[in-house]
Design an enzyme around this catalytic site. Structure first.
Site, PDB file in Angstrom:
ATOM      1  N   GLY A   1       0.761  -1.251   0.000  1.00 40.80           N
ATOM      2  CA  GLY A   1       0.000   0.000   0.000  1.00 40.80           C
ATOM      3  C   GLY A   1       0.779   1.282   0.000  1.00 40.80           C
ATOM      4  O   GLY A   1       0.192   2.356  -0.173  1.00 40.80           O
TER       5      GLY A   1
ATOM      6  N   GLU B   1       4.083  -6.633   1.901  1.00 44.03           N
ATOM      7  CA  GLU B   1       3.668  -7.038   0.537  1.00 44.03           C
ATOM      8  C   GLU B   1       3.650  -5.850  -0.423  1.00 44.03           C
ATOM      9  O   GLU B   1       2.603  -5.495  -0.970  1.00 44.03           O
ATOM     10  CB  GLU B   1       2.245  -7.625   0.588  1.00 44.03           C
ATOM     11  CG  GLU B   1       2.064  -8.841   1.451  1.00 44.03           C
ATOM     12  CD  GLU B   1       0.584  -9.209   1.649  1.00 44.03           C
ATOM     13  OE1 GLU B   1      -0.305  -8.413   1.275  1.00 44.03           O
ATOM     14  OE2 GLU B   1       0.322 -10.298   2.175  1.00 44.03           O
TER      15      GLU B   1
ATOM     16  N   GLY C   1       3.895  -3.613  -3.736  1.00 48.45           N
ATOM     17  CA  GLY C   1       3.823  -3.787  -5.186  1.00 48.45           C
ATOM     18  C   GLY C   1       4.252  -2.489  -5.858  1.00 48.45           C
ATOM     19  O   GLY C   1       5.369  -2.341  -6.352  1.00 48.45           O
ATOM     20  N   ARG C   2       3.358  -1.497  -5.789  1.00 44.78           N
ATOM     21  CA  ARG C   2       3.576  -0.223  -6.476  1.00 44.78           C
ATOM     22  C   ARG C   2       4.901   0.443  -6.077  1.00 44.78           C
ATOM     23  O   ARG C   2       5.609   0.967  -6.939  1.00 44.78           O
ATOM     24  CB  ARG C   2       2.430   0.725  -6.126  1.00 44.78           C
ATOM     25  CG  ARG C   2       2.420   2.009  -6.926  1.00 44.78           C
ATOM     26  CD  ARG C   2       1.420   3.011  -6.345  1.00 44.78           C
ATOM     27  NE  ARG C   2       0.163   2.469  -5.994  1.00 44.78           N
ATOM     28  CZ  ARG C   2      -0.938   2.470  -6.769  1.00 44.78           C
ATOM     29  NH1 ARG C   2      -0.903   3.052  -7.932  1.00 44.78           N
ATOM     30  NH2 ARG C   2      -2.064   1.923  -6.345  1.00 44.78           N
TER      31      ARG C   2
ATOM     32  N   ARG D   1      -5.464   3.197 -15.758  1.00 42.12           N
ATOM     33  CA  ARG D   1      -5.551   3.986 -14.521  1.00 42.12           C
ATOM     34  C   ARG D   1      -6.210   5.356 -14.699  1.00 42.12           C
ATOM     35  O   ARG D   1      -7.051   5.739 -13.884  1.00 42.12           O
ATOM     36  CB  ARG D   1      -4.170   4.122 -13.869  1.00 42.12           C
ATOM     37  CG  ARG D   1      -3.526   2.773 -13.507  1.00 42.12           C
ATOM     38  CD  ARG D   1      -2.301   2.889 -12.610  1.00 42.12           C
ATOM     39  NE  ARG D   1      -2.656   3.301 -11.278  1.00 42.12           N
ATOM     40  CZ  ARG D   1      -2.535   4.530 -10.816  1.00 42.12           C
ATOM     41  NH1 ARG D   1      -2.009   5.481 -11.568  1.00 42.12           N
ATOM     42  NH2 ARG D   1      -2.917   4.827  -9.604  1.00 42.12           N
TER      43      ARG D   1
ATOM     44  N   CYS E   1     -12.889   3.864 -28.538  1.00 37.64           N
ATOM     45  CA  CYS E   1     -14.158   4.577 -28.744  1.00 37.64           C
ATOM     46  C   CYS E   1     -14.925   4.790 -27.453  1.00 37.64           C
ATOM     47  O   CYS E   1     -15.994   4.200 -27.236  1.00 37.64           O
ATOM     48  CB  CYS E   1     -14.999   3.810 -29.756  1.00 37.64           C
ATOM     49  SG  CYS E   1     -14.110   3.673 -31.289  1.00 37.64           S
TER      50      CYS E   1
HETATM   51  N1  LLP Z   1      -1.331  -7.001  -0.700  1.00 39.90           N
HETATM   52  C1  LLP Z   1      -2.634  -7.133  -1.014  1.00 39.90           C
HETATM   53  C2  LLP Z   1      -3.448  -8.104  -0.282  1.00 39.90           C
HETATM   54  C3  LLP Z   1      -3.194  -6.335  -2.042  1.00 39.90           C
HETATM   55  O1  LLP Z   1      -4.476  -6.463  -2.339  1.00 39.90           O
HETATM   56  C4  LLP Z   1      -2.369  -5.407  -2.721  1.00 39.90           C
HETATM   57  C5  LLP Z   1      -2.924  -4.561  -3.799  1.00 39.90           C
HETATM   58  C6  LLP Z   1      -1.009  -5.316  -2.364  1.00 39.90           C
HETATM   59  C7  LLP Z   1      -0.526  -6.118  -1.338  1.00 39.90           C
HETATM   60  C8  LLP Z   1      -0.055  -4.373  -3.037  1.00 39.90           C
HETATM   61  O2  LLP Z   1      -0.406  -3.060  -2.841  1.00 39.90           O
HETATM   62  P1  LLP Z   1       0.561  -1.881  -3.366  1.00 39.90           P
HETATM   63  O3  LLP Z   1       1.841  -1.951  -2.541  1.00 39.90           O
HETATM   64  O4  LLP Z   1       0.847  -2.129  -4.792  1.00 39.90           O
HETATM   65  O5  LLP Z   1      -0.207  -0.656  -3.123  1.00 39.90           O
HETATM   66  N2  LLP Z   1      -5.017  -1.092  -9.620  1.00 39.90           N
HETATM   67  C9  LLP Z   1      -4.855  -0.109  -8.560  1.00 39.90           C
HETATM   68  C10 LLP Z   1      -4.197  -0.700  -7.334  1.00 39.90           C
HETATM   69  C11 LLP Z   1      -4.898  -1.934  -6.780  1.00 39.90           C
HETATM   70  C12 LLP Z   1      -4.200  -2.554  -5.588  1.00 39.90           C
HETATM   71  C13 LLP Z   1      -4.772  -3.880  -5.267  1.00 39.90           C
HETATM   72  N3  LLP Z   1      -4.153  -4.569  -4.153  1.00 39.90           N
HETATM   73  C14 LLP Z   1      -4.114   1.095  -9.118  1.00 39.90           C
HETATM   74  O6  LLP Z   1      -3.721   1.085 -10.286  1.00 39.90           O
HETATM   75  O7  LLP Z   1      -3.934   2.079  -8.423  1.00 39.90           O
END
Ligand code: LLP
Length: 412
Positions: free
Chosen positions: A239, A273, A275-276, A312, A342
């Protein structure tokens, strides 16, 4: 921090000219910096080094095999949400024993396969899931590690669609059910409670929501201990936000140190965890200008990239910087940057001031996370190529889809 930089008038990633990437591989094209990826992962690892920890990269952010391979080589674990993601991790050389399976809708087949591949732990999100997991584990005559995902009812102050820790959200188990469930699990024959988890949302740019969630987890951890239940790990989820525009999220080290303070005194492993924050700023999307269109209301830059390639902006009204790959000296105008799909939602940016001509290339910044992984074939468009930059080397890590690919699975 963005991995894009100008040298004189040209945009680069590491020591590679993006114009050359676009000319060589065509557009739209996702392009990633190998060193930015590694240094973001290492920033988590470095900041956590004084306590037992596991970094489980959230595969959904970017699941290209080459990206997963690079993270596996750094010894990363992985957070997955489907069997497809598990198979990707394994195909990329990742270790299933370092995999955590999140998600509220795991199917029987997914659970069975993940047990057979001996993943580390299931993050369980409901009593019904716990029951199903128990049935499958006993049928397979094995014992499965579980963590309970708590819904801590905390507002992460992010976009509604990516907020997951409020009580009205579908995620996690209500906080008052966790202790009774923990006690129940202590006597389950085929499940072993090894952790508690929470994930309150994505693109969170303030520390406070994270710290509040950590406090709730710590309270639960201590209460479980009082009942004689010692879990091995606390999973704080992902997150952490990145800078797309004018956000000032905490730096990785600052965020991790603040969390670490909370858990330092307890004999527990921290799982995270992200990601981004690992891959978001490590990538960009290259596009080519097809037309300039001037109406009485607006100026449009029409590019060869649409909402199917980068969802996004259309889905979350997200703002991502759009930069000319080569700077021009000509007059600037204010444009909406729109794609060929479109729908009026098919825009990449609005009210951007640029000096551009048809044929120029643009780079959409910070597209490494939730870019390609959310792309589709809408409007029967072929999905983009992906290229990994290592210094001055450019490597195609996914070829552009072809028209044949589009209907290869179909029959008349
Ligand atoms: N752990 C769980 C259980 C999650 O559901 C997620 C992301 C993460 C970790 C990783 O979160 P991050 O560190 O990436 O924020 N498509 C959206 C973001 C959706 C995130 C879904 N879950 C966007 O483009 O902003």
């Amino acid at each position: 921090m963005s991995c894009l930089h100008y040298r004189e008038t040209e945009l680069y990633i590491e020591n590679s000219r993006l114009k050359q990437v676009a000319e060589k591989f065509g557009t739209p094209c996702y392009v990633y910096s190998s060193s930015a990826l590694a240094s973001n992962w290492q920033a988590f690892d470095e900041a956590l080094k004084s306590i037992p920890h596991r970094i489980c990269y959230a595969v959904k952010a970017n699941s290209n095999l080459a990206i997963l391979h690079q993270l596996a080589k750094l010894n990363s674990g992985f957070d997955i949400v489907s069997l497809g993601e598990l198979e990707r991790v394994i195909a990329a050389g990742g270790d299933p024993k370092k995999v955590i399976f999140s998600g509220i809708g795991k199917s029987e087949i997914e659970i069975e396969q993940a047990i057979k591949k001996k993943i580390h732990c299931f993050n369980v999100e409901s009593e019904a899931e716990l029951e199903k997991l128990h049935q499958i584990a006993s049928r397979l005559n094995t014992t499965v590690n579980v963590a309970l995902r708590v819904n801590p009812n905390i507002d992460p102050h992010t976009h509604n669609y990516i907020s997951t820790g409020l009580k009205e959200n579908k995620f996690g188990i209500e906080i008052n059910k966790i202790i009774p469930l923990g006690r129940q699990l202590a006597s389950a024959s085929h499940l072993r409670l090894i952790g508690i988890a929470s994930h309150i949302g994505s693109q969170i740019v303030k520390l406070n929501p994270f710290l509040s969630a950590a406090n709730r987890l710590l309270d639960i951890y201590l209460e479980l201990r009082k009942s004689g239940i010692n879990v091995q790990h606390i999973n704080v989820g992902g997150g952490l936000g990145i800078t797309y525009h004018d956000e000032h999220p905490p730096a990785i080290a600052e965020y991790v140190k603040a969390l670490q303070q909370k858990f330092l005194k307890h004999p527990v492993e921290i799982i995270i965890e992200p990601g981004r924050s690992i891959v978001g700023n490590a990538g960009a999307l290259l596009t080519r200008i097809e037309y300039l269109k001037h109406t009485s209301q607006k100026n449009f830059v029409i590019v060869d990239t649409g909402m199917n390639d980068l969802l996004r902006p259309a889905l979350y009204n997200a703002w991502q910087a759009i930069l000319p790959v080569e700077l021009r000296n000509s007059e600037k105008r204010t444009y909406d940057i729109a794609g060929p799909v479109c729908e009026s939602a098919d825009f990449l940016g609005k009210n951007r001031t640029l000096a551009v001509q048809p044929g120029d290339y643009l780079a959409i910044d910070s597209a490494g996370a939730y870019g390609f992984s959310m792309s589709s074939n809408y409007n029967s468009r072929c999905r983009p190529a992906e290229v990994l930059i290592e210094n001055d080397k450019m490597r195609l890590i996914r070829r552009r889809e072809t028209i044949e690919d589009l209907f290869a699975l179909e029959k008349i």
